[in-house]
Write an enzyme that holds these catalytic residues in place. Sequence first.
Site, PDB file in Angstrom:
ATOM      1  N   ASP A  26       5.921 -52.727   5.688  1.00 14.24           N
ATOM      2  CA  ASP A  26       4.759 -51.957   5.203  1.00 14.24           C
ATOM      3  C   ASP A  26       4.334 -50.860   6.171  1.00 14.24           C
ATOM      4  O   ASP A  26       3.155 -50.519   6.248  1.00 14.24           O
ATOM      5  CB  ASP A  26       3.549 -52.885   4.940  1.00 14.24           C
ATOM      6  CG  ASP A  26       3.932 -54.065   4.069  1.00 14.24           C
ATOM      7  OD1 ASP A  26       4.644 -53.841   3.086  1.00 14.24           O
ATOM      8  OD2 ASP A  26       3.525 -55.196   4.381  1.00 14.24           O
ATOM      9  N   GLN A  58      11.432 -53.861   4.529  1.00  6.79           N
ATOM     10  CA  GLN A  58      10.791 -54.762   5.495  1.00  6.79           C
ATOM     11  C   GLN A  58      10.781 -54.093   6.885  1.00  6.79           C
ATOM     12  O   GLN A  58      10.760 -52.887   6.967  1.00  6.79           O
ATOM     13  CB  GLN A  58      11.452 -56.148   5.519  1.00  6.79           C
ATOM     14  CG  GLN A  58      11.216 -56.960   4.247  1.00  6.79           C
ATOM     15  CD  GLN A  58      12.224 -56.685   3.159  1.00  6.79           C
ATOM     16  OE1 GLN A  58      13.407 -56.592   3.420  1.00  6.79           O
ATOM     17  NE2 GLN A  58      11.772 -56.540   1.944  1.00  6.79           N
ATOM     18  N   GLY A  75       8.218 -53.042  -1.362  1.00  7.50           N
ATOM     19  CA  GLY A  75       7.431 -52.230  -2.288  1.00  7.50           C
ATOM     20  C   GLY A  75       7.054 -50.943  -1.591  1.00  7.50           C
ATOM     21  O   GLY A  75       6.380 -50.968  -0.580  1.00  7.50           O
ATOM     22  N   HIS A  76       7.557 -49.842  -2.076  1.00  4.83           N
ATOM     23  CA  HIS A  76       7.252 -48.548  -1.474  1.00  4.83           C
ATOM     24  C   HIS A  76       6.318 -47.775  -2.388  1.00  4.83           C
ATOM     25  O   HIS A  76       6.653 -47.531  -3.541  1.00  4.83           O
ATOM     26  CB  HIS A  76       8.526 -47.715  -1.288  1.00  4.83           C
ATOM     27  CG  HIS A  76       9.415 -48.253  -0.224  1.00  4.83           C
ATOM     28  ND1 HIS A  76      10.687 -47.786  -0.016  1.00  4.83           N
ATOM     29  CD2 HIS A  76       9.205 -49.191   0.696  1.00  4.83           C
ATOM     30  CE1 HIS A  76      11.222 -48.443   0.999  1.00  4.83           C
ATOM     31  NE2 HIS A  76      10.334 -49.302   1.449  1.00  4.83           N
ATOM     32  N   LYS A  80       7.315 -46.591   5.307  1.00  9.36           N
ATOM     33  CA  LYS A  80       8.679 -46.031   5.259  1.00  9.36           C
ATOM     34  C   LYS A  80       8.884 -45.211   4.002  1.00  9.36           C
ATOM     35  O   LYS A  80       9.534 -44.172   4.038  1.00  9.36           O
ATOM     36  CB  LYS A  80       9.727 -47.162   5.277  1.00  9.36           C
ATOM     37  CG  LYS A  80       9.781 -47.936   6.554  1.00  9.36           C
ATOM     38  CD  LYS A  80      10.786 -49.071   6.465  1.00  9.36           C
ATOM     39  CE  LYS A  80      10.416 -50.134   5.468  1.00  9.36           C
ATOM     40  NZ  LYS A  80       9.232 -50.925   5.804  1.00  9.36           N
ATOM     41  N   GLY A  81       8.311 -45.696   2.885  1.00  8.86           N
ATOM     42  CA  GLY A  81       8.500 -45.020   1.595  1.00  8.86           C
ATOM     43  C   GLY A  81       8.112 -43.559   1.683  1.00  8.86           C
ATOM     44  O   GLY A  81       8.823 -42.682   1.206  1.00  8.86           O
TER      45      GLY A  81
HETATM   46  P1  IMP Z   1      10.741 -63.090   1.522  1.00  9.73           P
HETATM   47  O1  IMP Z   1      11.416 -61.835   1.938  1.00  9.73           O
HETATM   48  O2  IMP Z   1      10.113 -62.987   0.157  1.00  9.73           O
HETATM   49  O3  IMP Z   1      11.615 -64.299   1.650  1.00  9.73           O
HETATM   50  O4  IMP Z   1       9.498 -63.331   2.534  1.00  9.73           O
HETATM   51  C1  IMP Z   1       9.693 -63.659   3.895  1.00  9.73           C
HETATM   52  C2  IMP Z   1       8.638 -63.007   4.779  1.00  9.73           C
HETATM   53  O5  IMP Z   1       8.841 -61.607   4.783  1.00  9.73           O
HETATM   54  C3  IMP Z   1       7.192 -63.229   4.306  1.00  9.73           C
HETATM   55  O6  IMP Z   1       6.357 -63.288   5.439  1.00  9.73           O
HETATM   56  C4  IMP Z   1       6.896 -61.970   3.520  1.00  9.73           C
HETATM   57  O7  IMP Z   1       5.507 -61.676   3.469  1.00  9.73           O
HETATM   58  C5  IMP Z   1       7.653 -60.944   4.365  1.00  9.73           C
HETATM   59  N1  IMP Z   1       8.049 -59.761   3.598  1.00  9.73           N
HETATM   60  C6  IMP Z   1       9.065 -59.647   2.720  1.00  9.73           C
HETATM   61  N2  IMP Z   1       9.146 -58.407   2.235  1.00  9.73           N
HETATM   62  C7  IMP Z   1       8.180 -57.703   2.830  1.00  9.73           C
HETATM   63  C8  IMP Z   1       7.790 -56.330   2.765  1.00  9.73           C
HETATM   64  O8  IMP Z   1       8.368 -55.495   2.067  1.00  9.73           O
HETATM   65  N3  IMP Z   1       6.732 -55.997   3.538  1.00  9.73           N
HETATM   66  C9  IMP Z   1       6.113 -56.868   4.358  1.00  9.73           C
HETATM   67  N4  IMP Z   1       6.449 -58.145   4.464  1.00  9.73           N
HETATM   68  C10 IMP Z   1       7.483 -58.560   3.704  1.00  9.73           C
END
Ligand code: IMP
Length: 460
Positions: A34, A246, A61-62, A37-38
């Site tokens: 978050d 991420q 999510g961007h 980057k988007g």
């Molecule tokens: P997962 O990727 O859904 O398995 O989640 C694993 C961890 O990564 C959790 O703490 C999520 O909140 C975090 N996470 C996954 N995708 C994102 C993202 O795009 N932004 C921020 N945190 C993320």
Amino acid sequence: MAKNFLANLRTNSLIRDERIFMANIIVIGMQWGDEGKGKIIDLLTEFAQVVVRFQGGNNAGHTVVVGQQKVILHLIPSGALYPQKSCVIGNGVVVDPQVLLAEVDELQKLGYFRADDQLLLSEDAHLIMPYHRRIDVARERMKGEGKIGTTGRGIGPAYEDKVAREGIRVGDLVREKLFRKKLEARLAVKNHYLETCLHEKGFDLEEIFQEYSGYGERLKKYVSDISVFIDEQIREGRHILLEGAQGTHLDIDHGTYPFVTSSNTVAGGACTGAGIGPTKITEVIGVSKAYTTRVGGGPFPTELTDEVGERIRERGKEFGATTGRPRRCGWLDIPLLLDAIRLNGLTGIALTKMDVLSEFDAIKICTAYQFRNKRYTRVPSAVEDLEECEPLYEEIPGWKQELRDIRHFRDLPPKAQAYVRRVEELTATEVMVVSVGERREETILRRNPFDRGSRPPQKA
Ligand code: IMP
């Protein structure tokens, strides 16, 4: 045959030829996702012809704001908003076909993404199946207090199957007979696991087969060998932008394990996840907020659970683009950034959301951690140790001025310039971009990595 071999040799050496300007750039998150980057990718896309996602899935999510329109993309690279740019979903991504198709529909409704050849989907990318989502949610529930706080999108279970060599790939989906055979075999095991271990309902083979065959039919036209495509594009002198999802500290190997996602979010993941050789990468840019946020569980040394954190959350609209969860907020953490610089070999930083800090009289930067009476400037490997780390702060005076209309670094208030310079000093890395608002134009681009000869000589 010999002729072809020689022709290939010549093309290969052409690429190595200094006269051909090659700019293939990876953009990576330096924190826990978050980082904005988007927006940076959307901005740089103007100068590239191909934009590639290489890991993660619709856990990302961007949010991109163009004109009056706000578009949230989960799977499709930000290049979708420019006609004529190719958007590639690499083999390293886990693809939920339902989500992908909904995104294609949404973009087309908004007037984007009209040509079929704008999207290329790797035949080697693994699919997120309905049982992955159910397993993800059920396992988190079973973990209770110790849960990771996943997005519940089935990301982890899909990557588990990939590594266990039990995954179903995009290439399988478009071969009906093969798909059915694989689905049948997997479902027998998954239903047993769901019902016996997780006390959940299993799935009906026919239902999934019908649903997914429909997706396969619609996705067929996008399926490609994306490594070959990217290679051809590079040979033709086109520029590639590789879009990380991420952030570095959510990396499966280098992040705050087990509070991480299931893919390699660091720059190295771009090579494996897109089938591109490391020698073709020319720069790696890290994106960091001017402060820090995190969603989900796991240690966060500079977290602010007081009113200051609340103010950052409100002003920065810090709510997840994918799940809507409120993000945990805190001050900028230099040890996190130093690790990101090393792990990704960063050549520059894009510092985002500077405008969010405009209201504070004083701003803190964590320059190091104190752990058992010693000072550290790197993140310890064990989360148990990171939980014990106390942030050591230095205080910087706030600039107390809105920044949104500023387009040149020299026009920033001197105290805001001093903040950026302090970040550069502490990280020994150039801040190439400063973002002062959510819109594309609310950006100070100090150096464009796509300009020929823009990169200053690097120190070891
Ligand atoms: P997962 O990727 O859904 O398995 O989640 C694993 C961890 O990564 C959790 O703490 C999520 O909140 C975090 N996470 C996954 N995708 C994102 C993202 O795009 N932004 C921020 N945190 C993320």
